[in-house]
Design an enzyme around this catalytic site. Structure first.
Site, PDB file in Angstrom:
ATOM      1  N   LYS A  80       0.855  -1.057  -0.053  1.00 35.54           N
ATOM      2  CA  LYS A  80       0.018   0.107   0.075  1.00 35.54           C
ATOM      3  C   LYS A  80       0.891   1.445   0.050  1.00 35.54           C
ATOM      4  O   LYS A  80       1.846   1.331   0.546  1.00 35.54           O
ATOM      5  CB  LYS A  80      -0.883   0.078   1.431  1.00 35.54           C
ATOM      6  CG  LYS A  80      -1.952   1.007   1.601  1.00 35.54           C
ATOM      7  CD  LYS A  80      -2.787   0.765   2.782  1.00 35.54           C
ATOM      8  CE  LYS A  80      -3.766   1.874   2.778  1.00 35.54           C
ATOM      9  NZ  LYS A  80      -4.619   1.442   4.090  1.00 35.54           N
ATOM     10  N   SER A 155      -9.750   1.102   3.047  1.00 37.80           N
ATOM     11  CA  SER A 155      -8.851   2.097   1.908  1.00 37.80           C
ATOM     12  C   SER A 155      -7.858   1.116   1.437  1.00 37.80           C
ATOM     13  O   SER A 155      -7.327   1.738   0.603  1.00 37.80           O
ATOM     14  CB  SER A 155      -8.214   3.123   3.070  1.00 37.80           C
ATOM     15  OG  SER A 155      -7.380   2.367   4.126  1.00 37.80           O
ATOM     16  N   SER A 179      -9.585  -1.220   7.189  1.00 41.94           N
ATOM     17  CA  SER A 179      -8.896  -1.139   5.954  1.00 41.94           C
ATOM     18  C   SER A 179      -8.343  -2.207   5.567  1.00 41.94           C
ATOM     19  O   SER A 179      -7.804  -2.160   4.281  1.00 41.94           O
ATOM     20  CB  SER A 179      -8.262   0.249   5.664  1.00 41.94           C
ATOM     21  OG  SER A 179      -9.122   1.428   5.704  1.00 41.94           O
TER      22      SER A 179
HETATM   23  N1  GLN Z   1     -13.345   3.418   6.450  1.00 40.97           N
HETATM   24  C1  GLN Z   1     -12.693   4.067   7.515  1.00 40.97           C
HETATM   25  C2  GLN Z   1     -12.328   5.341   7.385  1.00 40.97           C
HETATM   26  O1  GLN Z   1     -12.645   5.965   6.334  1.00 40.97           O
HETATM   27  C3  GLN Z   1     -11.413   3.005   8.026  1.00 40.97           C
HETATM   28  C4  GLN Z   1     -10.292   3.542   7.038  1.00 40.97           C
HETATM   29  C5  GLN Z   1      -9.090   2.628   7.865  1.00 40.97           C
HETATM   30  O2  GLN Z   1      -9.096   1.619   8.352  1.00 40.97           O
HETATM   31  N2  GLN Z   1      -7.926   3.237   7.290  1.00 40.97           N
HETATM   32  O3  GLN Z   1     -11.837   6.022   8.441  1.00 40.97           O
END
Ligand code: GLN
Length: 487
Positions: A80, A155, A179
């Site tokens: 990532k 994400s 994520s």
């Molecule tokens: N979808 C969640 C957010 O937007 C979690 C994102 C994540 O785990 N990085 O914050």
């Protein structure tokens, strides 16, 4: 060669040590596949072919001499784009870091390189890891290899899609509220969020420091254990990392869960959970019971406060962490400014996308002196209640079973104009981060539209081994994880 790109790390390791393929050939096979097919997925934001082939040559010489071999020697992976990589552009998929070339490797990246892993490139993600659909990336959205109109989740959408599409043997993501687990579920692969502190966060770009954790995305549970063995452990450079020995996670791969007690929290099966998902979880409960485990219903009464609590704490921490992108120290600087204040304002306004801007504004607000007690402090107290719910539950069971997402993977664009709808896709994963626990997502079937659905197993702090054991037992009894996307 496309078949080779779908082998697990464990299978590839066998082929490499038996000299049936070289790491160089394997790396080339992935590079060719990425070149041929990633235009349909958009999972890579940077390809590092030359670097990868150099690493592969080195790995091949190690394999020839049987020197310093690990299960990852010569295995091509991808990361990532939140992982700091020395001399390799790292953007967090934000305009504000569009030209950032870090001067060092993060701890986990260094561990992977020391173990002989090959880096194929950097993967797409939501800007600063804020999002659940990979639609908030400056490099455009990622398409789910199962269906190009569908989100791969977020994400770490690029990380999940790349493994799913056979573009790398495994990848790493980060999980602040879901994520790693949520995209794993959308893409029919395995994703683990380890216990807070199990893995060093030194060298990942910070989003919400009390919640962030690195996690592997792999084709099966064994590969997950192999990755965990390499990346876990204490690091003096991350004061939140836990100074305790790391078990050999492959020892947990025993296909036997007789006598294991699995708790099923009733608050996770209420309005908003779609039938397709509920049905798959019910079937999984049946399978677990057939395999000798006992499933018991229990309660996590503060569940409904998890999403609002997270959306106070995470933005608060993000507003503080992202203050460093000011156009002065590093990152994007607006070309048209009149004075210092104008430089700050313009650089940040032009450099951050809308979702990140929204979070910074919310975070600054909940930390401001007039509202701190009402929001931030209150959220911290609720966080403690959520944690206590889990600890009482774990007095009655060894692990918990829940959905990962309330719906099957959704259409690109479907939730873009309604942030609350988007936020609710993490309703089942967020509590795990708030409580600092570990959670794994594994494939458990498909929706009516033939889209992957995952289930989540939640474990006690530092009890990844129990999760791996339950997940492995289930995986041995099913073959969801073996299905490939129609790419
Ligand atoms: N979808 C969640 C957010 O937007 C979690 C994102 C994540 O785990 N990085 O914050």
């Amino acid at each position: 060669m496309d078949d080779i790109c779908y082998k697990t790390i464990a299978q590839l390791h066998e082929l490499l040590v038996n000299k049936e393929i070289s790491s160089y050939e394997l790396t080339q096979a992935y590079i060719e596949r990425i070149d041929k097919l990633d235009s349909q997925v958009n999972s890579f934001v940077l390809k590092t072919e030359e670097f990868a082939l150099e690493q592969a040559k080195k790995a091949d010489s190690q394999l020839r001499n049987k020197r310093d071999l690990t299960p990852l020697t010569g295995i091509p992976i991808a990361l990532k784009d939140i992982f700091i990589t020395k001399d390799i552009r790292t953007t967090c998929c934000s305009k504000i870091l569009e030209n950032y070339i870090p001067p060092y490797n993060g701890t986990v990246v260094q561990k992977l390189f020391d173990a002989g892993a090959i880096l194929l490139g950097k993967l797409n993600m939501d800007e600063f890891a804020m999002g659940s659909s990979n639609e908030y990336s400056v490099f455009g959205n990622v398409h789910n290899p199962w269906n190009p109109e569908i989100t791969p989740g977020g994400s770490s959408g690029g990380s999940a899609a790349a493994v799913c599409a056979g573009f790398c043997a495994a990848s790493l993501g980060t999980d602040t509220g879901g994520s790693v687990r949520q995209p794993a579920s959308c893409c029919n692969i395995v994703g683990l969020k380890p216990t807070y502190g199990r893995i060093s966060r030194y060298g990942i770009i910070a989003f919400a420091s009390s919640l962030d954790q690195i996690g592997p995305l792999t084709r099966d549970v064994r590969d997950c254990a192999l990755m965990m063995n390499i990346i876990s452990g204490y690091d003096p450079k991350d004061s939140t990392s836990i100074n305790l020995p790391v078990p050999d996670y492959t020892k947990a791969l025993i296909a036997d869960i007789k006598g294991i007690k699995i708790g099923v929290p009733k608050e996770y099966f209420v309005e908003g959970l779609e039938e397709d998902v509920a049905d798959r979880i019910k079937e999984a409960i049946k399978t677990f019971e057939e395999l000798g485990a006992t499933c018991v219903e229990l309660s996590l009464p503060h569940t409904k406060y998890a999403v609002p609590t997270y959306y106070i704490i995470a933005p608060a921490e993000a507003s503080s962490n992202l203050a460093r992108y000011d156009g002065i120290r590093y990152g994007y600087r607006s070309p048209n400014y009149t004075d210092l204040r104008d430089l700050y304002e313009k650089s940040r306004t032009e450099g951050f996308g809308p979702e990140v801007t929204l979070r910074i504004i919310v975070g600054t607000y909940v930390l401001s002196s007039g509202y701190y007690d009402a929001y931030y402090l209150k959220a911290q107290k609720v966080r403690t209640l959520i944690k206590q719910d889990f600890f009482s539950a774990f007095e009655k069971c060894d692990a918990l079973l829940t959905p990962v997402m309330p719906t099957p993977p959704f259409k690109l664009g479907e939730k873009l104009d309604d942030p609350i709808k988007m936020y609710l896709s993490d309703i089942y994963t967020i509590p795990v981060n708030l409580a600092g626990l570990c959670g794994i997502s594994i494939p458990c079937g498909y929706s009516k539209d033939n889209l992957p659905i995952g289930m989540q197993l939640i474990g006690k702090p530092l009890d990844e081994s129990t999760l791996l054991r339950i997940a492995y037992t289930y995986e041995q009894a099913t073959d969801w994880h073996k299905k490939r996307p129609p790419l």
